[in-house]
Design an enzyme around this catalytic site. Structure first.
Site, PDB file in Angstrom:
ATOM      1  N   LYS A 121       1.107  -1.658   0.283  1.00 16.48           N
ATOM      2  CA  LYS A 121       0.085  -0.113  -0.219  1.00 16.48           C
ATOM      3  C   LYS A 121       1.187   1.397  -0.189  1.00 16.48           C
ATOM      4  O   LYS A 121       0.579   2.377  -0.764  1.00 16.48           O
ATOM      5  CB  LYS A 121      -1.333  -0.002   1.498  1.00 16.48           C
ATOM      6  CG  LYS A 121      -2.147  -0.756   0.924  1.00 16.48           C
ATOM      7  CD  LYS A 121      -2.738  -0.773   2.388  1.00 16.48           C
ATOM      8  CE  LYS A 121      -2.714  -1.495   3.532  1.00 16.48           C
ATOM      9  NZ  LYS A 121      -1.516  -2.602   3.833  1.00 16.48           N
ATOM     10  N   THR A 122       1.484   1.799   0.916  1.00 15.08           N
ATOM     11  CA  THR A 122       2.616   2.237   1.315  1.00 15.08           C
ATOM     12  C   THR A 122       3.548   2.572  -0.413  1.00 15.08           C
ATOM     13  O   THR A 122       3.308   3.932  -0.866  1.00 15.08           O
ATOM     14  CB  THR A 122       3.766   2.535   2.111  1.00 15.08           C
ATOM     15  OG1 THR A 122       2.813   2.531   3.549  1.00 15.08           O
ATOM     16  CG2 THR A 122       4.418   3.320   2.819  1.00 15.08           C
ATOM     17  N   GLU A 165      -3.108   5.793   1.273  1.00 11.74           N
ATOM     18  CA  GLU A 165      -3.255   4.762   2.118  1.00 11.74           C
ATOM     19  C   GLU A 165      -4.812   4.249   2.573  1.00 11.74           C
ATOM     20  O   GLU A 165      -4.687   4.631   3.945  1.00 11.74           O
ATOM     21  CB  GLU A 165      -2.449   5.069   2.863  1.00 11.74           C
ATOM     22  CG  GLU A 165      -1.921   2.975   3.163  1.00 11.74           C
ATOM     23  CD  GLU A 165      -0.324   2.641   3.513  1.00 11.74           C
ATOM     24  OE1 GLU A 165       0.436   1.725   3.924  1.00 11.74           O
ATOM     25  OE2 GLU A 165       0.430   3.685   2.966  1.00 11.74           O
TER      26      GLU A 165
END
Length: 466
Positions: A121-122, A165
């Site tokens: 995600k990051t 995110e």
């Protein structure tokens, strides 16, 4: 002109303001003109960055830190009920807002892209933020890590796009209503909150249901959990589904990923066109993240060829295979990987980039007792990909110890898989231990989601002084 700050959030107090998610929201609110305050357990560069934006940051937690004019208290799921500032808010009738609700309010009136998945995600959120900014679209963003370029995890931008995110760990991503959602993968994790894959799938399906009518789901075609989820939601009315991956049936098909040292050249087909671009971090999984970002941007109407070129401006994000330095011919790299799938992917990426002539040494810190209890065997098997590993005690984060759950679960599994692995209970001893193991040409990975990241500079110093 900045979107208005909700009246209930114009003087917010953040408990745990230094956390990755909390600090990002605090920064955006400060940039929008809110009078931000909060507390954290210790001083940090993040606390200094918040103060530079005008925020008041207290160190330690005490009821007296809560200002008389506070309009709300923002918390994450990690804040315990007995926190004195939380108790003071309850006594004074000050509204308590969960971090996810605060972030959702910041997206109001904008075009959100929410990036979800068990891993990646990051990085994917960061790729989007950097590339959209490179194109002059000036997005707002809230990320779980610091960008290597701008050096921050959040920013208020003047553009209409908000990249966020979306955290599944506590189901907080159910609060968002994105125009475009990315799901990178769906695997069992966060065992304190999910008892089974069925619960995980239900949670992600709820997240998909939050996509705005006429919006787009960008979802991995090659990962089993994501494929299963796609089958469950593909026929939903008003939902556009775009799959990406290496399979022939992917809507955005990855034709090749060609490693070039610590970068990769990626070729894809999208809407009948073939595009080739560079990803400035090693590993096939990062190439897939970049393609997900490309598909999401295209779904918002960003020209794909321009976005593909802009993705090459992404130079990494803190703790995602981040080079910390080199000393005595040894490179030290920091990895946030803490789930077996992430560990395997990062180790394979480094092995591919470094070649067989270099040894890979890992300093691994398990994260959470619950995760170690459920996935300790798989973590040990992943460490077998390294030439040698040092395993630290479990970083507890928000959890209390679980009887019988220690790093020994990982060490035993690693040795059973043929790995050279040793325990080390004293963090202070690690730099000298690693310096004694390493030789010129080696790569050292500090790996985990806890404070193992602090060891990189100390290991470099020990290598210099040996």
């Amino acid at each position: 002109m900045a979107p208005a700050v909700p009246t209930t959030m114009d003087r917010p107090h953040f408990i745990g303001i230094g956390g990755a998610g909390m600090s990002g929201i605090a920064k955006i609110l400060a940039q929008r003109g809110a009078k931000v305050a909060g507390s954290d357990a210790r001083e940090s560069a993040t606390a200094d960055a918040l103060r530079a934006l005008g925020a008041t940051v207290h160190i330690g937690h005490a009821a007296g830190h809560l200002a008389e004019d506070a309009t709300c208290v923002v918390v994450s799921s990690a804040i315990r009920p007995d926190n004195p500032e939380l108790a003071a808010a309850a006594a004074r009738g000050i509204p308590v807002v969960h971090r996810s609700d605060a972030l959702a309010r910041l997206m109001d009136g904008l075009r959100p892209i929410a990036v979800a998945g068990t891993h990646g995600k990051t990085t994917t959120t960061s790729m989007l933020a950097v590339s959209l900014d490179t194109l002059g679209l000036d997005p707002s963003y809230a990320i779980g890590g610091d960008l290597a370029g701008p050096g921050t995890n959040a920013r208020h931008g003047a553009g209409e796009i908000f990249v966020a995110e979306a955290d599944e760990s506590d189901r907080s991503f159910h609060k968002y209503a994105p125009e475009v959602a990315i799901i990178l993968n769906v695997e069992l994790d966060h065992h304190a909150n999910y008892a089974s894959m069925a619960e995980i799938h239900d949670s992600f399906e709820t997240f998909v249901g939050r996509i705005r009518p006429g919006g787009t789901l960008v979802v991995a075609a090659d990962q089993a959990g994501a494929r299963d989820l796609t089958a469950r939601v593909a026929d939903r009315e008003g939902l556009n589904v775009v799959t990406y991956g290496e399979g022939e049936d992917a809507d955005v098909r990855i034709l090749s990923v060609v490693p070039r040292g610590l970068t990769s050249d990626v070729t894809v087909t999208l809407d009948g066109r073939t595009l080739t671009f560079t990803v400035s971090v090693p590993g096939r999984h990062y190439a897939h993240n970049a393609v997900a970002a490309l598909a999401a941007g295209a779904a918002l109407g960003v020209p794909a060829d321009e976005l593909a070129r802009a993705l090459g401006s992404f130079t990494g994000v803190g703790r995602r295979l981040q080079l910390k330095g080199e000393a005595a011919g040894v490179q030290v790299i920091d990895s946030y990987a803490h789930h077996p799938t992430e560990m395997t992917a990062d180790l394979e990426a480094i092995r591919g980039a470094a070649g067989d002539a270099s040894r890979i040494l890992v300093v691994f810190q398990p994260h959470l007792f619950s995760r170690t209890q459920e996935l300790g065997k798989e973590m040990g098997q992943a460490l077998a990909l390294a030439d040698s590993s040092v395993v630290l005690d479990i970083y507890p984060a928000r959890e209390d110890p679980v009887p019988g759950v220690t790093s020994d679960l990982i060490i035993e599994a690693a040795r059973a898989a043929g790995a050279d692995v040793r325990p080390e209970h004293a963090m202070a001893a690690v730099p000298d231990v690693v310096a004694g193991m390493a030789r010129p040409g080696d790569l050292v990975l500090t790996m985990g989601a806890g404070d193992v990241t602090d060891l990189g500079p100390r290991i470099l110093a020990a290598l210099e002084n040996r």
